[in-house]
Design a protein around this motif. Structure first.
Motif, PDB file in Angstrom:
ATOM      1  N   TYR A  88       5.101  -0.867  -5.284  1.00 43.72           N
ATOM      2  CA  TYR A  88       4.971  -0.124  -4.029  1.00 43.72           C
ATOM      3  C   TYR A  88       5.804   1.151  -4.050  1.00 43.72           C
ATOM      4  N   THR A  89       5.220   2.203  -3.515  1.00 42.46           N
ATOM      5  CA  THR A  89       5.911   3.468  -3.307  1.00 42.46           C
ATOM      6  C   THR A  89       5.855   3.754  -1.818  1.00 42.46           C
ATOM      7  N   SER A  90       6.995   4.075  -1.217  1.00 36.67           N
ATOM      8  CA  SER A  90       6.999   4.399   0.211  1.00 36.67           C
ATOM      9  C   SER A  90       7.541   5.811   0.417  1.00 36.67           C
ATOM     10  N   SER A 107       4.575   7.845   7.901  1.00 35.83           N
ATOM     11  CA  SER A 107       5.085   7.084   6.767  1.00 35.83           C
ATOM     12  C   SER A 107       3.979   6.213   6.202  1.00 35.83           C
ATOM     13  N   PHE A 108       4.060   5.973   4.913  1.00 33.76           N
ATOM     14  CA  PHE A 108       3.087   5.093   4.285  1.00 33.76           C
ATOM     15  C   PHE A 108       3.716   4.355   3.110  1.00 33.76           C
ATOM     16  N   VAL A 109       3.112   3.217   2.798  1.00 33.31           N
ATOM     17  CA  VAL A 109       3.453   2.442   1.612  1.00 33.31           C
ATOM     18  C   VAL A 109       2.187   2.379   0.780  1.00 33.31           C
ATOM     19  N   PHE A 110       2.281   2.787  -0.470  1.00 28.32           N
ATOM     20  CA  PHE A 110       1.125   2.777  -1.355  1.00 28.32           C
ATOM     21  C   PHE A 110       1.305   1.699  -2.409  1.00 28.32           C
ATOM     22  N   ASP A 111       0.259   0.888  -2.589  1.00 27.93           N
ATOM     23  CA  ASP A 111       0.241  -0.168  -3.602  1.00 27.93           C
ATOM     24  C   ASP A 111      -0.267   0.453  -4.896  1.00 27.93           C
ATOM     25  N   ASN A 112       0.628   0.648  -5.862  1.00 27.02           N
ATOM     26  CA  ASN A 112       0.273   1.301  -7.117  1.00 27.02           C
ATOM     27  C   ASN A 112      -0.591   0.439  -8.018  1.00 27.02           C
ATOM     28  N   LYS A 116      -4.190   1.385  -3.309  1.00 28.98           N
ATOM     29  CA  LYS A 116      -4.612   1.558  -1.914  1.00 28.98           C
ATOM     30  C   LYS A 116      -3.384   1.657  -1.014  1.00 28.98           C
ATOM     31  N   PHE A 117      -3.620   2.206   0.182  1.00 29.15           N
ATOM     32  CA  PHE A 117      -2.555   2.298   1.164  1.00 29.15           C
ATOM     33  C   PHE A 117      -2.348   0.926   1.780  1.00 29.15           C
ATOM     34  N   TYR A 165      -9.889   5.413   6.477  1.00 29.79           N
ATOM     35  CA  TYR A 165      -9.345   6.211   5.390  1.00 29.79           C
ATOM     36  C   TYR A 165      -7.874   6.475   5.664  1.00 29.79           C
ATOM     37  N   PRO A 166      -7.154   6.945   4.665  1.00 27.73           N
ATOM     38  CA  PRO A 166      -5.767   7.326   4.933  1.00 27.73           C
ATOM     39  C   PRO A 166      -5.688   8.316   6.083  1.00 27.73           C
ATOM     40  N   PHE A 167      -4.601   8.282   6.790  1.00 28.16           N
ATOM     41  CA  PHE A 167      -4.411   9.083   7.996  1.00 28.16           C
ATOM     42  C   PHE A 167      -4.537  10.576   7.707  1.00 28.16           C
TER      43      PHE A 167
END
Length: 184
Positions: A88-90, A107-112, A116-117, A165-167
């Motif tokens: 995860y990258t935040s 803010s977002f957390v991305f699952d590498n 996906k977000f 979709y992403p914001f």
């Protein structure tokens, strides 16, 4: 104008890192490089310098990636070369569009691994006179925990109906229209 960026596990930013663009009003002689925006002094310009392999390009890449995410661009590639080997990258960005909406924090957390977000949140921020922030959630989506809240109303039951979709401001405006249609 960007006030601050918080990063965790993005390229060389391995731990929680804060990049603040706030100007220190106590240093009066440098305020010519600062703008006063909604109660905060923000640097008008900054300089990035450092030796070879110190992370300057990674920082520029971070700004480009944030721009793509906030503008709602689709199809850009998140991969292990783009981030690092953590799952995860935040990232969070506190900014002001200078459109009388005040300070916002996205803010977002991305699952590498799954690309996906995992979590996204948009909040409005009010700063108390002592400088402490007060956040009020505008939009929150958590695909893993099936959370979908807009202006305090839970729309989680529509997660299976709406492809979100992403914001971005455009996507958010369209989303409000869809929710209004589904609810009425």
């Amino acid at each position: 104008m960007i006030y601050e960026i918080k990063i965790n596990d993005y390229r060389f930013f391995k731990n929680n890192t804060l990049l603040s663009f706030g100007a220190d009003a106590r240093t009066k002689r440098l305020l010519s490089n600062a703008a006063f925006v909604d109660g905060r002094y923000i640097n008008k310009s900054i300089a990035i310098y450092g030796g070879n392999n110190s992370g300057k390009s990674n920082l520029i890449s971070l700004f480009r990636m944030i721009k793509l995410v906030l503008s709602g661009k689709e199809g850009f590639v998140f991969n292990k070369m783009f981030f690092n080997d953590k799952q995860y990258t935040s990232i969070s960005v506190t900014y002001n569009n200078l459109d009388n909406n005040g300070w916002l924090k996205y803010s977002f957390v991305f699952d590498n691994v799954n690309r996906k977000f995992k979590h996204e949140k948009l909040s409005s921020i009010t700063y108390y006179p002592n400088g402490a922030p007060f956040e009020k959630t505008i939009f929150e989506k958590d695909s893993e925990n099936k959370v979908f809240v807009v202006f305090g109303v839970d729309y989680s039951k529509f997660l299976d109906v709406i492809r979100i979709y992403p914001f971005s401001l455009q996507n958010f405006s369209n989303l409000l229209k869809i929710i209004f249609f589904l609810v009425s």
